[in-house]
Design an enzyme around this catalytic site. Structure first.
Site, PDB file in Angstrom:
ATOM      1  N   GLY A  21      41.717  72.334  40.363  1.00  0.00           N
ATOM      2  CA  GLY A  21      42.825  71.951  41.226  1.00  0.00           C
ATOM      3  C   GLY A  21      43.957  72.937  41.003  1.00  0.00           C
ATOM      4  O   GLY A  21      44.026  73.564  39.940  1.00  0.00           O
ATOM      5  N   GLN A  28      52.538  76.050  40.790  1.00  0.00           N
ATOM      6  CA  GLN A  28      51.859  76.805  39.713  1.00  0.00           C
ATOM      7  C   GLN A  28      51.686  78.283  40.058  1.00  0.00           C
ATOM      8  O   GLN A  28      51.348  79.083  39.185  1.00  0.00           O
ATOM      9  CB  GLN A  28      50.484  76.202  39.421  1.00  0.00           C
ATOM     10  N   CYS A  75      45.390  71.562  31.942  1.00  0.00           N
ATOM     11  CA  CYS A  75      46.187  72.078  33.058  1.00  0.00           C
ATOM     12  C   CYS A  75      46.324  73.588  32.880  1.00  0.00           C
ATOM     13  O   CYS A  75      46.580  74.049  31.764  1.00  0.00           O
ATOM     14  CB  CYS A  75      47.558  71.404  33.048  1.00  0.00           C
ATOM     15  N   LEU A  76      46.170  74.335  33.971  1.00  0.00           N
ATOM     16  CA  LEU A  76      46.275  75.806  33.878  1.00  0.00           C
ATOM     17  C   LEU A  76      47.677  76.240  33.439  1.00  0.00           C
ATOM     18  O   LEU A  76      47.834  77.306  32.875  1.00  0.00           O
ATOM     19  CB  LEU A  76      45.941  76.454  35.229  1.00  0.00           C
ATOM     20  N   HIS A  90      46.778  64.305  39.447  1.00  0.00           N
ATOM     21  CA  HIS A  90      47.300  65.382  38.600  1.00  0.00           C
ATOM     22  C   HIS A  90      48.032  66.425  39.466  1.00  0.00           C
ATOM     23  O   HIS A  90      49.153  66.837  39.132  1.00  0.00           O
ATOM     24  CB  HIS A  90      46.125  66.025  37.833  1.00  0.00           C
ATOM     25  N   GLU A  91      47.398  66.821  40.575  1.00  0.00           N
ATOM     26  CA  GLU A  91      48.008  67.862  41.426  1.00  0.00           C
ATOM     27  C   GLU A  91      49.249  67.340  42.139  1.00  0.00           C
ATOM     28  O   GLU A  91      50.230  68.067  42.294  1.00  0.00           O
ATOM     29  CB  GLU A  91      46.986  68.411  42.431  1.00  0.00           C
ATOM     30  N   HIS A 122      52.186  67.509  39.992  1.00  0.00           N
ATOM     31  CA  HIS A 122      52.794  68.853  39.969  1.00  0.00           C
ATOM     32  C   HIS A 122      53.868  68.979  41.060  1.00  0.00           C
ATOM     33  O   HIS A 122      54.897  69.617  40.849  1.00  0.00           O
ATOM     34  CB  HIS A 122      51.744  69.936  40.203  1.00  0.00           C
TER      35      HIS A 122
HETATM   36 NI    NI Z   1      47.883  71.069  36.244  1.00  0.00          NI
END
Ligand code: NI
Length: 172
Positions: A47, A52, A97-98, A139-140, A143
């Protein structure tokens, strides 16, 4: 494949503020979506949210196939996603998470959701998801609201992670 976009890491402020709604699906946004998809795969994510990649807009990409590495992957792009209903019990699972490399925390979330959004053509969609997919959507969407996994855990646990978080800060 386009060059992968750089992933913004914690504690950059763009990750901790509310992203702007997409008012109009411009040519720029249409170009951005395949770039976000490529970047998600390039960084081995499942995702990705626009903040991000340093764009404070309500756009997310979610991998919807169960085995993205074996299959070709079925990425979905959602604009202005809003959760309209939570269903089922709350489930706790580990999330990465990235933007928080090396940080894996147990996050409790509702099992199922219903969301509304626009697709890249501007069509309104209503999506129902459960289990792992519902977790990725939540989760996304977090963000887009400036929330990270570490904001979903007990402050004491977060405090215990301060050393790891400092390390990301140093490298971001
Ligand atoms: Ni994330």
């Amino acid at each position: 494949m386009a060059a992968a976009l750089t992933i913004v890491k914690y504690p950059q402020s763009i990750l901790q503020k509310k992203a702007e709604k997409v008012a109009e699906i411009t040519a720029e946004i249409k170009e951005l979506i395949p770039q976000m998809i490529d970047s998600m795969y390039e960084h081995a994510g499942i995702g990705l949210a626009a903040p991000q990649i340093n764009i404070s807009k309500q756009i997310i990409i979610v991998e919807t196939s169960h085995r993205p590495r074996e299959n070709k992957g079925k990425p979905l792009a959602l604009l202005n996603p809003t959760i309209v209903e939570y269903r089922g019990q709350k489930i706790t699972e580990e999330e990465g998470c990235l933007s928080l490399p090396g940080i894996f925390v147990q996050v409790t979330r509702p099992e199922s959701i219903v969301l509304t959004c626009l697709d890249p053509q501007g069509k309104t969609l209503r999506i129902q998801a459960s289990g792992f997919l519902a977790r990725i959507f939540q989760h996304e969407i977090d963000h887009l609201n400036g929330k990270l996994t570490i904001h979903r855990i007990n402050p004491i646990k977060r405090f215990r992670m301060r050393g790891q978080l400092k390390k990301i800060k140093k490298n971001s």
